[in-house]
Structures are given as C-alpha cells and as structure tokens.
Design an enzyme around this catalytic site. Structure first.
Site, PDB file in Angstrom:
ATOM      1  N   HIS A  30       0.854  -0.964   0.117  1.00  0.00           N
ATOM      2  CA  HIS A  30       0.038  -0.309   0.308  1.00  0.00           C
ATOM      3  C   HIS A  30       1.020   1.701  -0.118  1.00  0.00           C
ATOM      4  CE1 HIS A  30      -2.636  -3.138   1.994  1.00  0.00           C
ATOM      5  NE2 HIS A  30      -3.411  -2.705   1.242  1.00  0.00           N
ATOM      6  N   HIS A 266      -3.438   3.329  -3.433  1.00  0.00           N
ATOM      7  CA  HIS A 266      -4.254   2.606  -2.156  1.00  0.00           C
ATOM      8  C   HIS A 266      -2.975   1.336  -1.806  1.00  0.00           C
ATOM      9  CE1 HIS A 266      -6.033   1.302   1.334  1.00  0.00           C
ATOM     10  NE2 HIS A 266      -6.447   3.005   1.662  1.00  0.00           N
ATOM     11  N   GLU A 414     -17.713  -3.047  24.370  1.00  0.00           N
ATOM     12  CA  GLU A 414     -17.045  -4.056  24.509  1.00  0.00           C
ATOM     13  C   GLU A 414     -15.875  -4.166  23.579  1.00  0.00           C
ATOM     14  OE1 GLU A 414     -21.989  -5.114  25.466  1.00  0.00           O
ATOM     15  OE2 GLU A 414     -20.990  -3.945  24.195  1.00  0.00           O
ATOM     16  N   HIS A 476     -29.389 -13.347  24.890  1.00  0.00           N
ATOM     17  CA  HIS A 476     -28.478 -13.724  25.677  1.00  0.00           C
ATOM     18  C   HIS A 476     -27.924 -14.756  26.439  1.00  0.00           C
ATOM     19  CE1 HIS A 476     -29.857  -9.397  26.122  1.00  0.00           C
ATOM     20  NE2 HIS A 476     -28.958  -8.933  27.181  1.00  0.00           N
TER      21      HIS A 476
END
Length: 698
Positions: A30, A266, A414, A476
């Site tokens: 890159h 890129h 999280e 859950h």
C-alpha cells in the site's frame, strides 16, 4: 539538530521513494499512505518522538502506533533510518517469507514495533489502553511526582478507514471522557479509500465529532509540508487537558504523476512507469534502495541524541528508585507484573466452599485476593461490573481525577474495552482483565484474536455462560460462542465446574503467558466435597473427579455440567454400570499435556465416552470418538426460568442418564436400535426396525 527545510524535504522524499521501491519489488503493498504521510511521520520521529534504538523496550519511551497498519513501509522506513537494526536487505525483503518486514507490523517480531496492527481502528483503540495503563502505573507508584513520565506521549497515525470503524468511535468517546491528554492522534485525511473517494460513504465532520467527545482538534491545511506538520506537533506538545486530534489534509500517493489523489495508489504497487515518474517528480537520481548520505547522517545524529537522553532518564529513574526502597519495590512489581509463586494457595483460601455458589461469585471472591497480591492487576466491565462480579473492593474507580483507581468503567463498549485491554498489556506494566456477559464475546472477537496473535497477557471474564441465563432468552444465552473462542489459536479457554476449579482457574490465568478466557455461571452450582476437590487440577486441563475400577463408560463435562455428570453417574451406577467422571475445564490445557497423562484420564482404547456441555457439541467428537456421544445444545435457547429450560432441553441427571442408556443399547452397538438382529457397523446400519437411531452415526 539542524532542521534545514531542504534537508527535511529530502528526508521525507527518501521515505517516499524507499517505501514505493520496497512495495514495487514485493509486487504487493500500500504505497498511498506512506507517500502522503511522509512529512508528518518524519517531523514526529526526527523532532518529538522519544525512543531508544539500543533498547526498543525502554519503559520511558513514547509509544508509536501505526493504526493504519497497511502503511507498514512508513514505519519500516523510520526503523531503518533511526537505527533499530532494520537493514536495507530487510527492506528489500518486504512481505517475504521469514522477513522482519511483514505486510502489517507485528509486535514481538520486529524491534521498534509497539503493537500489531492491521484491522483498521484497532491500533487507535489499543492506544487508549496504553494511555490508561501509563496513568495508572505512574499514579499508583508515586512516579507522577518524579516528573519522569510527564513528557511521555502515545502517538497514533490513522486514516479515513480507522475513522469509519466503530471501535474508534467507542474508544475516542472513552478517551475524551477520561481526559487522556497523553494521546496525540494524527488523522491522515486524504479522503480516499479502496473503492474511491470517501464521498461514497463517509461525509461526516470528523473534527466536530471529536470536539464533541472532548478532544482538542488541530488542523493542518497542507500535510505534505514538513513545516506545517512541525507547527501542529509543536502545538500538540502542550496539553490543554484533553487528548489531541491532528487532522492533516494530505494527498494520497503524493508525488506519483498520474495516481496521486486516486484510489489506484491505495492498495497496489505504483508500477514501474509510475515509480519512475515519482522519482522524476521528486528529482530523485540515486540508485534504487539508496538513502542520501545527508539524510542518513541526520537520522544517526538524532538517534544518538535520543540514546543519550534515554541514558540520562535511566540514571534519574535509578536515583528515584534508590531514594525510596519501598516505593522501588512496588514499581518493580508493576514492571515485572509480578505474581506470587503461591498465588493458587492464596486464592484458594479466599474463596467460599460452604454452600452452592455461582462460579461468577466464586470468581469475584478470587479477584479480591488476586488484586491484593498482584498490584498490576486492574480492569473492569462493559457496564456489567455488579453482574460480572468484577469490581475490586476498596480500590477506587479509574477516573481523570483518580488514575490510581483499579476499577475501569468501560461503558457499553465491548470492542473498545477489549482493544483497550490489549493496549494496557502492551504498555508493559499491567495485567488487565475485562468482562461482560459471555454472549457478547461476539462483539469482542477481533480484539481477542489480536491478543492471541500477540500473546498478550489479558484475562477475559465472561459470565452468564449458557442457556441457564434463563428468562432473558436466546439473545442472551450463548450457544456457539464457546466454539468460537476455542477456535482461536493461542487462547486458553477455562470453564470451571465449581468454586475450587474457579480459584485454580484464576491462579492459572494470572500466571499465563497469553490470553485466558474464564467462562462462569450465573446460577449456583454445588461445591465439590472434600474428596472430589482433592482431584482438581485445572492447569492440566482435565482430571478425574469420580471413578470406579474397571470403568466401562466415561462422562466428560465442563462447567456446571460436571455436577450434572456426577448426578447422572449415580443413576447409571444403580444399574451396575461402572462409570468414570472427568472434568475438562480447558480443552487447550488438556491437549498440551503429554500422551501418557491424556491416556491416563481418557484412555484411548475406551470406546464409550460421553461429553456433556450446555453449548454447541461442535468439536467434542475429537474427545468422544466415532462411537461416543456428544450431549449439548445445537440450537438456540428460549425464555423461561433456567430450571424449566434445563428440563425442556434434557439437562437433568435423569434425562442425561436416559439418553446415555438409549444410545448405548443392550447389544452395545451404539446405534440405539433395539432389534436383536441389528447389524450396525459404526457408521452404517442394515436394520429396518423403525426404532433404530443409526442416523446419529451417519
């Protein structure tokens, strides 16, 4: 140092050409970001970054995080120029087998690389953890009064992709809230991604977003100008009490004649013709892979200055230690992340065994003892501390005003939490833990993978580990998450069966060489009696908890299902069956044992092995074999009280015993068929009886 503008431009161009040449030789890489970021990176490394090439792990150094890890040649160029031992031959081997210059920077592989980056945004988020660990270390040890760490910064270079990733949003919000002014982040705003202009998908005002998150924002109008980059970095050195974002408006692929500013440069080499055009645009006439002598001499002098400054720092640090031996001892505890050799005995003495207790509660008790014995242990939960039982009592909260606090409040973030934990471990003075409900490990998986890849000492506390969550229902109730964790190389997963196993699990986790996940129950589980508890040996991964001589059947279980297996064994024994019950809290630790131990616990010639776990059965057949039975939950859960679910899903001693009896029928063929004329052979049955269950083996 002589910061002559022409020499600075020559140096930045040297980085550009060297990066483009290495990528072209590899035919992979890159080039866009190294070409566009060269001026800022050289301004940082040549004037502000504090490093010691003779001791890349120097604790007093600044940290450098290339969050856009695909621009690795930018970092490798710096390491080569400033004397980190990365030779020109290493540069020529960019992205090749066994080289010190892999496609993305790898921590522990190349000197001077502070973190493994690649997944965009992960470096940014881990840098937040580095700043947290630094603050806690100096505040907890009194080093904040020494002045030795006042100038220490965490520098980050990131790009548009990093700013699009959700983890960056999570972490920037937390960093602004905590006022982590050690952080100086350079955002290379070239407005180009792989698919084209960022206008395709990303048009927000990043500066306004960060300002709203309590960051100071500095803009560089032309980030392909060394002087403007230098001015921005000079401003950033003086804190205003907030982390700093420097937005550099640059041109991707700067200097390339036809590809500059375009997505074409890129993620692919420039091509020989474009590389020749770059060299022409930069007036570069030196042979390939050649650094101008002026640039080499300047960088060598700068490195020499940094080595001398680091040596003086070390003297001052030693004087500080010598002046107060008690304080020095605590500092060394952090630097060595010391854990007492008898930590298992200490933790075992602090966990309750007098009644049934959830392993999350036993874990909470173990944590209190561990925290008292291991000063470098700190962490927290994604807004679930009381449920996860992960609050260290009487230790205070980590805040901007109290960085010595050991309880981190990550908020409902999280992924940001887990990536921050990686950064905390990488800083070098902390053993971090982070926690949430097990089902939300899905949100953390990329960070856990990076922790395993770097072999970082991070502890994950996952509670509410099965369908026994109950009323909250299938969203859950983790089913497949345990299989996901076990599939990650280098991660140790431990699902303890009672309080005794939980205490040992924590002791192992504190002394581990890499990341460890503890899976803990919401519901109470019976504590082993004294005889059974004497057999517990979590570090071996599996062990016999109940046995009979000349046993014919092995019940193999984890977590809360160990007690379930013990109950089922008692029912089966009433009919004269001879049973062995094995607890296997960790498949990874068991598989690391020698053949003799494995065969002693699970004899390889035993054809009747049953695994019992309240989760996916995927992976258990490696232990039970073709003729064995894997009992688990290969479907999602449901919403109801957990005792109701246990009955409905067949997780009672009676149901388990009945399923085993049905599976291992009187003729012993294992097909479940009751026909006396059955001719079943492992995976095929010719029986036409409607009661045959041979499909279980097909």
């Amino acid at each position: 140092m002589n910061y002559d503008p022409q020499l600075m431009k020559l140096s930045a161009d040297a980085i550009r050409v060297l990066s483009a040449e290495a990528i072209q030789k590899a035919k992979s890489g890159h080039p866009g970001m190294p070409l566009g970021c060269a001026d800022f990176a050289f301004a940082l490394w040549s004037k502000y970054l504090r490093f010691n090439p003779e001791n890349p792990k120097w604790i007093g150094r600044d940290r450098f995080v290339l969050s856009g890890g695909h621009a690795s040649m930018l970092l490798y160029s710096m390491l080569h120029l400033f004397g980190f031992g990365l030779t020109m031959d290493d540069i020529k081997e960019f992205r090749q087998w066994g080289s010190l210059t892999p496609g993305h920077p790898e921590y522990g592989h190349t000197d001077g690389v502070d973190i493994t980056t690649g997944p965009l945004g992960s470096g940014f988020s881990s840098a937040v953890g580095m700043a947290i660990a630094k603050r806690n270390f100096v505040s907890s040890t009194g080093l904040d009064k020494s002045g030795l760490f006042d100038a220490q910064k965490i520098y980050v270079i990131c790009g548009d992709g990093c700013m699009m990733e959700g983890c960056t949003q999570e972490s920037a919000s937390l960093a602004g809230h905590l006022k982590l002014d050690e952080l100086i982040v350079y955002y290379d705003s070239n407005r180009v991604s792989i698919e084209g202009s960022c206008d395709l998908a990303f048009t927000e005002n990043v500066g306004a977003r960060f300002a709203a998150q309590n960051w100071r924002v500095i803009e560089i109008g032309n980030a392909n100008d060394f002087g403007q980059c230098d001015d921005a970095l000079r401003q950033a050195q003086k804190s205003d009490g907030r982390p700093t974002l420097i937005i550099g408006h640059s041109t991707i692929g700067y200097g390339a004649p036809t590809k500059a500013g375009l997505a074409k440069c890129h993620g692919e080499p420039l091509g020989e013709e474009e590389l020749a055009g770059l060299r022409k645009n930069l007036n570069w006439e030196l042979p390939a892979f050649t650094i101008p002598e002026k640039v080499s001499a300047f960088c060598a002098e700068r490195a020499k200055e940094n080595v001398a400054a680091a040596a003086q720092w070390e003297k001052d640090f030693q004087n500080f230690l010598d002046a107060d031996p008690l304080r020095a001892h605590k500092i060394y505890q952090f630097l060595g992340r010391e854990v007492p050799a008898d930590i298992q005995e200490k933790i075992a003495s602090g966990v309750p065994y007098d009644k049934a207790v959830a392993t999350r509660a036993a874990s909470g008790a173990a944590l209190q003892v561990a925290a008292a014995q291991v000063p470098s242990l700190l962490g927290g939960s994604a807004d679930l501390g009381p449920s996860n039982k992960t609050v260290i009592k009487d230790s205070g909260d980590f805040t901007a005003e109290n960085p010595a606090g050991r309880n981190l409040h990550f908020g409902v973030r999280e992924l940001g939490m887990a990536l921050a934990a990686n950064g905390m471990a990488l800083y070098g003075t902390a053993i971090p833990y982070c926690a949430t409900f097990f089902v939300f490990a899905d949100y953390m998986k990329p960070a856990i993978r990076l922790a395993a890849l770097q072999q970082l000492h991070v502890i994950y506390v996952f509670t509410h580990d099965s369908f026994y969550v109950g009323e909250d229902g299938p969203t859950h109730e983790p089913v497949e998450q345990i299989t996901m964790l076990r599939s990650i190389p280098g991660l140790t997963v431990i699902r303890p069966g009672d309080a005794h196993e939980t205490a040992q699990a924590w002791a192992y986790a504190l002394q581990a060489d890499g990341p460890v996940a503890l899976l803990l129950t919401r519901q109470d589980v019976a504590v082993y009696d004294e005889k059974t508890a004497a057999n517990v040996d979590v570090a071996r991964g599996a062990f016999v908890v109940s046995d009979e001589e000349d046993f014919e059947l092995v019940l193999l279980a984890t977590g809360s299902e160990v007690n379930l297996a013990l109950g089922a064994a008692e029912i089966l024994r009433r009919d004269g069956n001879k049973i062995r019950v094995v607890s296997m809290p960790s498949q990874e630790l068991f598989l690391a044992q020698d053949f003799e131990y494995q065969d002693k616990v699970l004899p390889f010639d035993c054809e009747a092995i049953v695994s019992i776990e309240a989760g996916s059965t995927y992976g258990w057949h490696r232990f039970v074999g073709a003729g064995g039975l894997a009992i688990g939950l290969d479907h999602f859960g449901a919403s109801a009280p957990y005792k109701v679910l246990a009955g409905k899903f067949g997780f009672t001693p009676e149901s388990i015993a009945a399923e085993i009896i049905e599976f291992y029928s009187a003729d012993g063929c294992g097909c479940g068929c009751e026909d006396e004329n059955c001719t079943c052979e492992e995976d095929h049955c010719d029986c036409e009886d409607g009661a045959c269950h041979c499909q279980d083996h097909k």
